[in-house]
Every structure is written in C-alpha cells, then in structure tokens.
Motif scaffolding. Structure first.
Motif, PDB file in Angstrom:
ATOM      1  N   SER A   1       0.810  -1.219   0.000  1.00 37.37           N
ATOM      2  CA  SER A   1       0.000   0.000   0.000  1.00 37.37           C
ATOM      3  C   SER A   1       0.841   1.265   0.000  1.00 37.37           C
ATOM      4  O   SER A   1       0.481   2.266  -0.635  1.00 37.37           O
ATOM      5  CB  SER A   1      -0.926   0.011   1.222  1.00 37.37           C
ATOM      6  N   LEU A   2       1.980   1.225   0.708  1.00 41.29           N
ATOM      7  CA  LEU A   2       2.731   2.448   0.972  1.00 41.29           C
ATOM      8  C   LEU A   2       3.957   2.664   0.089  1.00 41.29           C
ATOM      9  O   LEU A   2       4.335   3.814  -0.168  1.00 41.29           O
ATOM     10  CB  LEU A   2       3.175   2.473   2.437  1.00 41.29           C
ATOM     11  N   TYR A   3       4.612   1.579  -0.354  1.00 44.20           N
ATOM     12  CA  TYR A   3       5.886   1.755  -1.056  1.00 44.20           C
ATOM     13  C   TYR A   3       5.743   2.566  -2.341  1.00 44.20           C
ATOM     14  O   TYR A   3       6.707   3.155  -2.822  1.00 44.20           O
ATOM     15  CB  TYR A   3       6.528   0.401  -1.336  1.00 44.20           C
ATOM     16  N   GLN A   4       4.532   2.617  -2.894  1.00 48.41           N
ATOM     17  CA  GLN A   4       4.325   3.410  -4.107  1.00 48.41           C
ATOM     18  C   GLN A   4       4.456   4.903  -3.832  1.00 48.41           C
ATOM     19  O   GLN A   4       4.638   5.695  -4.755  1.00 48.41           O
ATOM     20  CB  GLN A   4       2.955   3.096  -4.699  1.00 48.41           C
ATOM     21  N   ARG A   5       4.359   5.302  -2.555  1.00 48.04           N
ATOM     22  CA  ARG A   5       4.505   6.716  -2.205  1.00 48.04           C
ATOM     23  C   ARG A   5       5.971   7.172  -2.242  1.00 48.04           C
ATOM     24  O   ARG A   5       6.245   8.369  -2.266  1.00 48.04           O
ATOM     25  CB  ARG A   5       3.961   6.973  -0.800  1.00 48.04           C
ATOM     26  N   ALA A   6       6.898   6.241  -2.183  1.00 48.78           N
ATOM     27  CA  ALA A   6       8.317   6.602  -2.124  1.00 48.78           C
ATOM     28  C   ALA A   6       8.755   7.258  -3.430  1.00 48.78           C
ATOM     29  O   ALA A   6       8.359   6.843  -4.526  1.00 48.78           O
ATOM     30  CB  ALA A   6       9.169   5.372  -1.854  1.00 48.78           C
ATOM     31  N   ASP A   7       9.587   8.292  -3.308  1.00 51.09           N
ATOM     32  CA  ASP A   7      10.137   8.931  -4.504  1.00 51.09           C
ATOM     33  C   ASP A   7      11.199   8.057  -5.151  1.00 51.09           C
ATOM     34  O   ASP A   7      11.416   8.136  -6.365  1.00 51.09           O
ATOM     35  CB  ASP A   7      10.741  10.287  -4.124  1.00 51.09           C
ATOM     36  N   LYS A   8      11.838   7.229  -4.346  1.00 50.11           N
ATOM     37  CA  LYS A   8      12.808   6.267  -4.875  1.00 50.11           C
ATOM     38  C   LYS A   8      12.968   5.131  -3.874  1.00 50.11           C
ATOM     39  O   LYS A   8      12.984   5.355  -2.665  1.00 50.11           O
ATOM     40  CB  LYS A   8      14.165   6.929  -5.130  1.00 50.11           C
ATOM     41  N   ILE A   9      13.064   3.919  -4.394  1.00 43.90           N
ATOM     42  CA  ILE A   9      13.371   2.759  -3.566  1.00 43.90           C
ATOM     43  C   ILE A   9      14.741   2.245  -3.981  1.00 43.90           C
ATOM     44  O   ILE A   9      15.021   2.097  -5.177  1.00 43.90           O
ATOM     45  CB  ILE A   9      12.330   1.638  -3.751  1.00 43.90           C
ATOM     46  N   ILE A  10      15.583   1.992  -3.000  1.00 43.37           N
ATOM     47  CA  ILE A  10      16.891   1.388  -3.278  1.00 43.37           C
ATOM     48  C   ILE A  10      16.888  -0.034  -2.747  1.00 43.37           C
ATOM     49  O   ILE A  10      16.666  -0.263  -1.552  1.00 43.37           O
ATOM     50  CB  ILE A  10      18.029   2.208  -2.639  1.00 43.37           C
ATOM     51  N   ALA A  11      17.111  -0.975  -3.631  1.00 44.95           N
ATOM     52  CA  ALA A  11      17.224  -2.385  -3.262  1.00 44.95           C
ATOM     53  C   ALA A  11      18.699  -2.759  -3.238  1.00 44.95           C
ATOM     54  O   ALA A  11      19.481  -2.295  -4.071  1.00 44.95           O
ATOM     55  CB  ALA A  11      16.475  -3.269  -4.260  1.00 44.95           C
ATOM     56  N   VAL A  12      19.090  -3.603  -2.273  1.00 46.46           N
ATOM     57  CA  VAL A  12      20.511  -3.922  -2.123  1.00 46.46           C
ATOM     58  C   VAL A  12      20.973  -5.051  -3.046  1.00 46.46           C
ATOM     59  O   VAL A  12      22.144  -5.405  -3.047  1.00 46.46           O
ATOM     60  CB  VAL A  12      20.862  -4.273  -0.664  1.00 46.46           C
ATOM     61  N   SER A  13      20.042  -5.616  -3.827  1.00 46.93           N
ATOM     62  CA  SER A  13      20.414  -6.605  -4.827  1.00 46.93           C
ATOM     63  C   SER A  13      19.295  -6.685  -5.861  1.00 46.93           C
ATOM     64  O   SER A  13      18.175  -6.215  -5.624  1.00 46.93           O
ATOM     65  CB  SER A  13      20.638  -7.986  -4.197  1.00 46.93           C
ATOM     66  N   TYR A  14      19.591  -7.300  -7.005  1.00 40.30           N
ATOM     67  CA  TYR A  14      18.559  -7.460  -8.033  1.00 40.30           C
ATOM     68  C   TYR A  14      17.494  -8.455  -7.586  1.00 40.30           C
ATOM     69  O   TYR A  14      16.329  -8.348  -7.981  1.00 40.30           O
ATOM     70  CB  TYR A  14      19.206  -7.890  -9.354  1.00 40.30           C
ATOM     71  N   GLY A  15      17.886  -9.394  -6.737  1.00 41.10           N
ATOM     72  CA  GLY A  15      16.911 -10.323  -6.185  1.00 41.10           C
ATOM     73  C   GLY A  15      15.898  -9.618  -5.308  1.00 41.10           C
ATOM     74  O   GLY A  15      14.693  -9.890  -5.365  1.00 41.10           O
ATOM     75  N   VAL A  16      16.372  -8.683  -4.469  1.00 37.49           N
ATOM     76  CA  VAL A  16      15.471  -7.879  -3.642  1.00 37.49           C
ATOM     77  C   VAL A  16      14.584  -7.020  -4.534  1.00 37.49           C
ATOM     78  O   VAL A  16      13.377  -6.883  -4.294  1.00 37.49           O
ATOM     79  CB  VAL A  16      16.273  -7.005  -2.655  1.00 37.49           C
ATOM     80  N   ARG A  17      15.169  -6.440  -5.579  1.00 42.16           N
ATOM     81  CA  ARG A  17      14.381  -5.627  -6.511  1.00 42.16           C
ATOM     82  C   ARG A  17      13.249  -6.434  -7.138  1.00 42.16           C
ATOM     83  O   ARG A  17      12.098  -5.985  -7.199  1.00 42.16           O
ATOM     84  CB  ARG A  17      15.279  -5.073  -7.618  1.00 42.16           C
ATOM     85  N   ASP A  18      13.567  -7.643  -7.603  1.00 44.94           N
ATOM     86  CA  ASP A  18      12.552  -8.470  -8.251  1.00 44.94           C
ATOM     87  C   ASP A  18      11.427  -8.834  -7.287  1.00 44.94           C
ATOM     88  O   ASP A  18      10.262  -8.889  -7.677  1.00 44.94           O
ATOM     89  CB  ASP A  18      13.200  -9.741  -8.818  1.00 44.94           C
ATOM     90  N   GLY A  19      11.791  -9.050  -6.011  1.00 43.01           N
ATOM     91  CA  GLY A  19      10.772  -9.329  -5.015  1.00 43.01           C
ATOM     92  C   GLY A  19       9.855  -8.146  -4.801  1.00 43.01           C
ATOM     93  O   GLY A  19       8.637  -8.287  -4.684  1.00 43.01           O
ATOM     94  N   LEU A  20      10.435  -6.944  -4.765  1.00 44.92           N
ATOM     95  CA  LEU A  20       9.643  -5.731  -4.597  1.00 44.92           C
ATOM     96  C   LEU A  20       8.724  -5.503  -5.796  1.00 44.92           C
ATOM     97  O   LEU A  20       7.595  -5.023  -5.641  1.00 44.92           O
ATOM     98  CB  LEU A  20      10.565  -4.521  -4.416  1.00 44.92           C
ATOM     99  N   LYS A  21       9.208  -5.854  -6.982  1.00 44.25           N
ATOM    100  CA  LYS A  21       8.393  -5.695  -8.179  1.00 44.25           C
ATOM    101  C   LYS A  21       7.147  -6.573  -8.122  1.00 44.25           C
ATOM    102  O   LYS A  21       6.143  -6.289  -8.794  1.00 44.25           O
ATOM    103  CB  LYS A  21       9.206  -6.035  -9.423  1.00 44.25           C
ATOM    104  N   SER A  22       7.197  -7.655  -7.314  1.00 45.30           N
ATOM    105  CA  SER A  22       6.018  -8.506  -7.170  1.00 45.30           C
ATOM    106  C   SER A  22       4.909  -7.780  -6.394  1.00 45.30           C
ATOM    107  O   SER A  22       3.739  -8.147  -6.485  1.00 45.30           O
ATOM    108  CB  SER A  22       6.381  -9.815  -6.461  1.00 45.30           C
TER     109      SER A  22
END
Length: 289
Positions: A61-82
């Motif tokens: 619900s909330l992460y879309q409010r962030a101006d930028k999200i930094i993921a510490v790996s591409y695996g974390v990024r892919d999880g967030l994209k879910s």
C-alpha cells in the motif's frame, strides 16, 4: 510517526533516506513534505504469520509513495516488483571498505589453523545447522570449523555439534570485532544462509582474501559470485552439494583471486557513495525545480 514528521519539519529536511522495512513504513506514513528514499535489504518471503501479512499489505500500500526505492540486490528488486510493477527502484549494493578489511585481515589469529569458517548471527536464517551437518561429512580429519557470531540458536547448534561428536572440531568464537583476520587465514569461507537480501559477509570474506563457498539462496550470493564464475555456489539448502563444493574449494590451488578483486570494485564504499549521491542529488534538483 509524529516524531518523524516533527524532525523533518523542524530541520527543514529536503530528502529523507530510511533504512529497513519498519522505518520505511513509518516514514511513508508521516506524509511529510519532502522527498523520501527508502532502502530495502531483505527478499520478499512467503510467510503466513499474521504480522508478516500485515507488513506485506502495508508495503504494497505504501511503497508506491516513495520517490525512490533502493534495493541492495537485483533479487530484492525483483521481489519488490512482485508488490507492484510501478515502483521506482534502483539497485545499489551494500558497501564495504576494502582497504580497511585488507589491512585488518593481516592481524594475527594466534594458534588457529587448518579450518573453514562461517560468520554471522546464530539464527535459523543463517543455516549454521546445515553447515555443521555438512562439516560432519567432510573427509578430512585435520580440518576444523570456526563459527563467529552470537544468537538465539547457539544452544541448539551446540547440541547438534554434540550429536555429531564434533566437540573437538567445531569452535564457537562468539562475536569478533575483527572477523577478517579469521577469514583471511581460513582454508575457505562458507555462507550457509537459507536466504539473504545481499550477503555482505560474503563480499567481506572475498575482500579479506578468502576462498569462498555459498549456497545459491535468494538473493545476493549469485550476484556477488557472478553466478559461480567466482567461488563456488551450492544448491540452496542442499547439504550434500555443500559438502561437494567445500571439498572442491579446499582442493583448488588455482582459485582466481584476481577475478574476485575485480568484482569487489562494485561494492567498494567510494563507488556505492557515488551512486547514493547521484540519487539524492537528482531528488534535490527535482524539489528545487
């Protein structure tokens, strides 16, 4: 939440950078009039506890409010994209101070010799139970296992060592201010985690000059080790394959330290700081415009 909002207002803060899920949620709930960067260090894992479902709902619900999200790996990024394909995510690896690690790794380790090593919190996540079982199957009577770290699983791990009759072969050294000297002098470093967001300790071991073995867990290790081009990747939570990879590593006299050194440049603190600087500067410029 009120305190976060108050601090931002009092100090006229332009950009907030929050770290870890709980603070990310609190910062986003503050609805402050500033740019917000959140950093996520853990993979999204399927967990059926009530609290984990609440946290997942709030993230979605909330992460879309962030101006930028930094993921510490591409695996974390892919999880967030879910959670949402619309999230604005950059990948910036966790930093290490390579020069400091290399310098501190030169310190003496006393009478410790002929050992492999694992380093981390003694928790279920870090998989030291798997490492101990794997060690029990390695056919090398001269080899020892050092485990550095403290945590809630220590008593269970001590019992496991006793069950395998390894009391004279496995040594728990607790938290060490300088783990790098133990890494440098190890026959190999082993990351036995069930999951990671990045696996910083693996990069630190490489910087110390250790040969490395890791489970190919989600996420981080495969990125750090270039899908196995550097070091050795064992199938996640596969004890037998971990035994094979450790044994192979121990026998390998031609480990490619140069390739490891080249990869480490991606995690060097100066390189990482530069990437954060660019992200923060771009948001400040947007606010100014």
């Amino acid at each position: 939440i009120r305190k976060i909002k108050q601090v931002i207002k009092e100090h006229e803060i332009d950009v907030v950078l929050s770290v870890m899920t709980s603070m990310n949620i609190l910062t986003l709930l503050s609805n402050s009039n500033c740019k917000i960067i959140i950093t996520e260090h853990n993979v999204i894992r399927k967990n059926k506890t009530f609290m984990s479902r609440i946290v997942s709902f709030m993230m979605k619900s909330l992460y879309q409010r962030a101006d930028k999200i930094i993921a510490v790996s591409y695996g974390v990024r892919d999880g967030l994209k879910s959670l949402s394909r619309e999230l604005k995510i950059d990948v910036i690896y966790n930093p290490i101070d390579i020069n400091e690690i290399q310098e501190r790794s030169k310190e003496d380790v006393g009478d410790k010799e002929n050992y492999i090593i694992g380093v981390g919190r003694l928790t279920q996540q870090k998989g030291f139970d798997i490492l101990i079982e794997a060690f029990s199957k390695i056919k090398n009577n001269e080899l020892n296992l050092l485990i550095l770290g403290d945590g809630q699983e220590k008593e269970n791990l001590l019992s496991l060592v006793k069950n395998f009759s390894l009391e004279k072969k496995v040594f728990f050294l607790g938290f060490q201010d300088n783990p790098y000297k133990y890494m440098r002098n190890a026959k190999c470093f082993v990351l036995s985690s069930r999951w990671e967001g990045f696996g910083l300790v693996l990069a630190e071991a490489m910087a110390s000059g250790a040969k490395v073995v890791s489970f190919n867990c989600k996420s981080g290790p495969s990125e750090i080790l270039d899908n196995g081009a550097i070091g050795y990747l064992a199938r996640a939570e596969d004890t037998e394959d971990l035994v094979v990879k450790i044994t192979t590593c121990l026998k390998n006299e031609n480990y490619d330290y140069d390739k490891a050194a080249e990869k480490l440049k991606e995690f060097d603190i100066d390189s990482v700081v530069d990437k954060y600087y660019k992200v923060i500067s771009s948001l400040i410029n947007q606010k100014t415009i």
